[in-house]
Write a protein that holds these residues in place. Structure first.
Motif, short mmCIF file in Angstrom:
data_model
loop_
_atom_site.label_atom_id
_atom_site.label_comp_id
_atom_site.label_asym_id
_atom_site.label_seq_id
_atom_site.Cartn_x
_atom_site.Cartn_y
_atom_site.Cartn_z
N PHE A 1 0.84 -1.19 0.00
CA PHE A 1 0.00 0.00 0.00
C PHE A 1 0.88 1.25 0.00
CE2 PHE A 1 -2.64 -3.38 1.47
CZ PHE A 1 -3.90 -3.10 0.94
N VAL A 2 0.58 2.14 -0.94
CA VAL A 2 1.39 3.34 -1.10
C VAL A 2 0.51 4.57 -0.92
CG1 VAL A 2 3.01 2.20 -2.66
CG2 VAL A 2 1.01 3.37 -3.60
N PRO A 3 1.10 5.67 -0.44
CA PRO A 3 0.30 6.89 -0.23
C PRO A 3 0.03 7.62 -1.54
CG PRO A 3 2.58 7.28 0.37
CD PRO A 3 2.49 5.83 0.02
N VAL A 4 -1.19 8.10 -1.69
CA VAL A 4 -1.57 8.92 -2.84
C VAL A 4 -2.18 10.21 -2.29
CG1 VAL A 4 -3.01 9.13 -4.89
CG2 VAL A 4 -2.00 6.92 -4.29
N SER B 1 6.78 10.92 5.46
CA SER B 1 8.17 10.49 5.52
C SER B 1 8.33 9.06 5.01
CB SER B 1 8.70 10.59 6.95
OG SER B 1 7.95 9.75 7.82
N GLY B 2 9.51 8.78 4.47
CA GLY B 2 9.83 7.43 4.02
C GLY B 2 9.44 7.14 2.59
N TYR B 3 8.91 8.15 1.87
CA TYR B 3 8.48 7.93 0.49
C TYR B 3 8.99 9.04 -0.42
CZ TYR B 3 5.22 4.43 2.28
OH TYR B 3 4.69 3.32 2.88
N GLU C 1 -2.33 15.10 -8.37
CA GLU C 1 -2.14 13.84 -7.66
C GLU C 1 -0.66 13.49 -7.59
OE1 GLU C 1 -4.60 10.03 -8.42
OE2 GLU C 1 -2.69 9.68 -9.47
N TRP C 2 -0.24 13.01 -6.43
CA TRP C 2 1.13 12.55 -6.21
C TRP C 2 1.08 11.13 -5.64
CZ3 TRP C 2 -0.75 17.32 -5.21
CH2 TRP C 2 -0.08 18.43 -5.73
N THR C 3 1.92 10.23 -6.14
CA THR C 3 1.99 8.85 -5.65
C THR C 3 3.36 8.60 -5.05
OG1 THR C 3 0.43 8.12 -7.35
CG2 THR C 3 1.72 6.42 -6.25
N GLY C 4 3.38 8.01 -3.84
CA GLY C 4 4.63 7.77 -3.13
C GLY C 4 5.18 6.38 -3.35
N PHE C 5 6.51 6.29 -3.39
CA PHE C 5 7.19 5.01 -3.58
C PHE C 5 8.34 4.91 -2.58
CE2 PHE C 5 5.33 6.22 -7.59
CZ PHE C 5 4.71 5.05 -8.03
N LYS C 6 8.60 3.68 -2.12
CA LYS C 6 9.73 3.46 -1.21
C LYS C 6 11.05 3.73 -1.92
CE LYS C 6 8.06 1.89 2.76
NZ LYS C 6 8.37 2.49 4.08
N GLU C 7 11.10 3.33 -3.20
CA GLU C 7 12.30 3.54 -4.00
C GLU C 7 11.90 3.97 -5.42
OE1 GLU C 7 15.99 0.82 -2.78
OE2 GLU C 7 14.24 -0.37 -3.37
#
Length: 249
Positions: free
Chosen positions: A183-186, A213-215, A236-242
């Motif tokens: 699950f990723v933050p949007v 934090s962390g994305y 819209e912005w989508t977060g990724f770990k890497e």
């Protein structure tokens, strides 16, 4: 010499406009004007305007959409002309200072291959050698596959048990688990605008209005919407770990 001019239709002096004409209907997208005329059938045919001709008397941007002639008793006819006003193009607007942008944080599910999950991120090169050898086994009864072993030598019918994380990975595969939910933050922002908003480029690194934090975030959408005659810019912005630094510098 012929001149290429846009035809204009101002109605016909040979016809009589009906008492209930014109009928004007407007909605959020356009204005439709319906005019009805009566006269001889021949005059109705002669007065019929061409489609897309400019119509005067109702402001700018009105053009003929259709014209229909219907026969009536006694050699008379009815001409019905339907015109539409071009959709108005709003000027580019700016953020409306009287309205507050609305920010929403959502968590969306994506499926990633089992090998790419955080749990198996520490699989070593040796582990992968064992896994590949185990996956390549083809025996008649499949016993070695079920025992989670890999051949100790080419063509061998005996094997060595997978070690550590390689064994755990093989166990998941045997159970049919090939992917894992992540699950990723949007983050979305709706900004009211005084006119048609200007949108930007997507697919690039960009910081959202809400800090998580962390994305690392990519701009994944930038739309301009019009709801109830009001403009809004929806981002819209989508977060990724890497994120791969070569593909997303």
């Amino acid at each position: 010499m012929s001149l290429n001019r846009t035809p204009r239709w101002r109605g016909s002096t040979r016809l009589q406009e009906s008492e209930d004409s014109p009928e004007i209907f407007s909605d959020a997208e356009s204005t439709t004007i319906t005019q009805s005329y009566m006269g001889t059938y021949e005059n109705c045919l002669a007065a019929r305007p061409v489609v897309n001709a400019i119509v005067t008397g109702f402001g700018s941007g009105v053009r003929v959409e259709s014209a229909r002639v219907k026969k009536a008793p006694g050699g008379r006819g009815i001409l019905v002309v339907v015109s539409k006003k071009d959709a108005e193009q709003d000027p580019e607007g700016s953020e409306d200072p009287t309205q507050t942008p609305e920010d929403i944080v959502d968590w969306q599910r994506i499926d990633v291959p089992l090998a790419n999950s955080d749990y198996f991120s520490s699989l070593t090169t040796e582990h992968w050698k064992q896994i590949k050898a185990w996956q390549a086994i083809e025996t008649a009864n499949g016993e070695m596959y079920g025992e989670l072993k890999y051949p100790d030598s080419p063509g061998s019918t005996t094997g060595i048990v997978l070690s550590g994380l390689a064994y755990t990975y093989a166990e998941k595969i045997i159970k049919g688990i090939t992917s894992v939910m992540v699950f990723v933050p949007v983050v979305t922002r709706a900004t009211p605008n005084s006119g048609a908003p200007v949108t930007g480029t997507c697919g690039q690194r960009s910081s959202p209005p809400v800090s998580i934090s962390g994305y690392t975030f990519l701009k994944t959408a930038d739309r301009r919407n019009r709801r109830n005659r009001r403009w809004s810019r929806d981002e819209e912005w989508t977060g990724f770990k890497e994120l791969d630094s070569d593909l997303y510098p």
